[in-house]
Design a protein around this motif. Structure first.
Motif, PDB file in Angstrom:
ATOM      1  N   TYR A 130      75.050  54.595  48.230  1.00  0.00           N
ATOM      2  CA  TYR A 130      74.273  54.294  49.423  1.00  0.00           C
ATOM      3  C   TYR A 130      74.714  53.716  50.808  1.00  0.00           C
ATOM      4  N   VAL A 131      76.000  53.019  51.014  1.00  0.00           N
ATOM      5  CA  VAL A 131      76.507  52.429  51.923  1.00  0.00           C
ATOM      6  C   VAL A 131      77.822  53.094  52.093  1.00  0.00           C
ATOM      7  N   HIS A 132      78.303  52.566  53.438  1.00  0.00           N
ATOM      8  CA  HIS A 132      79.566  52.905  53.863  1.00  0.00           C
ATOM      9  C   HIS A 132      80.592  52.129  53.370  1.00  0.00           C
ATOM     10  N   ALA A 133      80.334  50.819  52.847  1.00  0.00           N
ATOM     11  CA  ALA A 133      81.477  49.872  52.482  1.00  0.00           C
ATOM     12  C   ALA A 133      80.743  48.744  51.497  1.00  0.00           C
ATOM     13  N   LEU A 134      81.646  48.221  50.493  1.00  0.00           N
ATOM     14  CA  LEU A 134      81.045  47.102  49.856  1.00  0.00           C
ATOM     15  C   LEU A 134      82.031  45.710  50.378  1.00  0.00           C
ATOM     16  N   LEU A 135      81.324  44.624  50.193  1.00  0.00           N
ATOM     17  CA  LEU A 135      82.181  43.576  50.569  1.00  0.00           C
ATOM     18  C   LEU A 135      81.861  42.583  49.251  1.00  0.00           C
ATOM     19  N   LEU A 136      83.030  42.360  48.706  1.00  0.00           N
ATOM     20  CA  LEU A 136      82.974  41.296  47.560  1.00  0.00           C
ATOM     21  C   LEU A 136      83.029  39.804  47.985  1.00  0.00           C
ATOM     22  N   ASP A 137      82.249  39.080  47.740  1.00  0.00           N
ATOM     23  CA  ASP A 137      82.028  37.823  48.202  1.00  0.00           C
ATOM     24  C   ASP A 137      81.857  36.806  46.773  1.00  0.00           C
ATOM     25  N   SER A 138      81.683  35.433  47.333  1.00  0.00           N
ATOM     26  CA  SER A 138      81.546  34.295  46.003  1.00  0.00           C
ATOM     27  C   SER A 138      80.400  33.689  46.125  1.00  0.00           C
ATOM     28  N   GLY A 139      79.375  34.126  46.553  1.00  0.00           N
ATOM     29  CA  GLY A 139      78.120  33.496  46.609  1.00  0.00           C
ATOM     30  C   GLY A 139      77.352  33.478  45.282  1.00  0.00           C
ATOM     31  N   ASN A 140      76.351  33.039  45.389  1.00  0.00           N
ATOM     32  CA  ASN A 140      75.113  32.974  44.201  1.00  0.00           C
ATOM     33  C   ASN A 140      73.593  32.878  44.743  1.00  0.00           C
ATOM     34  N   PRO A 141      73.421  34.179  44.695  1.00  0.00           N
ATOM     35  CA  PRO A 141      71.933  34.225  45.139  1.00  0.00           C
ATOM     36  C   PRO A 141      70.872  34.086  44.318  1.00  0.00           C
ATOM     37  N   THR A 142      71.153  33.636  43.045  1.00  0.00           N
ATOM     38  CA  THR A 142      70.043  33.039  41.969  1.00  0.00           C
ATOM     39  C   THR A 142      69.669  31.663  42.222  1.00  0.00           C
ATOM     40  N   LEU A 143      70.491  30.896  43.056  1.00  0.00           N
ATOM     41  CA  LEU A 143      70.290  29.448  43.188  1.00  0.00           C
ATOM     42  C   LEU A 143      68.943  29.231  44.050  1.00  0.00           C
ATOM     43  N   ALA A 144      68.335  27.998  43.702  1.00  0.00           N
ATOM     44  CA  ALA A 144      67.056  27.751  44.402  1.00  0.00           C
ATOM     45  C   ALA A 144      67.396  27.682  46.220  1.00  0.00           C
TER      46      ALA A 144
END
Length: 221
Positions: A130-144
């Motif tokens: 669906y996208v032109h590129a991916l960016l692999l990062d080190s976040g955590n979207p499950t945190l409060a």
């Protein structure tokens, strides 16, 4: 052995026209402009993003980092900021990508995948078409309070390499990159692009000496 090519460099958390021009002078091919986020560094107003973006040469990608998950809001935000690339740092419903591409022709979409384990591979495979590129990062979207970038942490580069080999779109690598580990990152992942923030900053400001050291180390044979 697979040849290692020189990756594109994206300097993120650009906060001023002066920082933008400094990054370009050292060889950046993309600049990241951070809009409102739940956490992390580099956040500036949309007015400032638009002001910086209009000074960036057309050949340089101007990335709007957005935490918005509503497609209509993202469309409106891009039109206010007038960038040529949208970096989606949080998840988006799959039906949202075609809507974005239809509403914003000529604007590249880059989806962030937060690599916390091998499960990121399934997400990357699902989103890549669906996208032109991916960016692999080190976040955590499950945190409060979600971490959606700018953590300064290195994630598992072996997973990043597996993702890069499994998808058919360019992959950027982010998370804890700096002059001291850049050669290893290039060799182990083979990413299309590298995304830097904290590794080239001192006290939040873009540091010319760190930029110079980074590019010197990257090009060292």
């Amino acid at each position: 052995m697979e040849a290692i090519t020189r990756p594109r460099i994206k300097i993120c958390c650009i906060s001023s026209v002066q920082e933008a021009h400094l990054a370009i002078r050292y060889g950046a091919s993309a600049l990241g402009l951070v809009s409102a986020m739940p956490s992390g560094p580099g956040i500036i107003t949309e007015e400032e993003i638009a002001r910086i973006a209009e000074t960036i040469p057309p050949a340089i990608a101007s990335f709007l980092l957005t935490s918005q998950q509503d497609v209509d809001n993202i469309i409106t935000q891009q039109r206010r900021c007038r960038v040529n690339t949208i970096q989606l740092v949080d998840s988006l419903p799959e039906e949202g990508y075609p809507r974005l591409r239809e509403a914003l022709p000529g604007i590249a979409l880059v989806q962030v995948i937060h690599v916390r384990g091998l499960e990121a591979l399934d997400e990357a495979r699902r989103i890549a078409p669906y996208v032109h590129a991916l960016l692999l990062d080190s976040g955590n979207p499950t945190l409060a309070v979600k971490e959606l970038g700018g953590t300064g942490r290195v994630h598992d580069w072996e997973v990043s390499r597996i993702i890069r080999e499994a998808v058919d779109v360019p992959v950027f690598l982010a998370g804890g990159l700096k002059a001291q580990n850049i050669r290893e990152a290039i060799q182990r992942v083979g990413a299309f692009g590298l995304d830097l923030c904290s590794g080239v900053r001192t006290n939040g400001r873009l540091d010319e000496s760190k930029l110079a050291q980074f590019f010197q180390n990257m090009d060292r044979q």
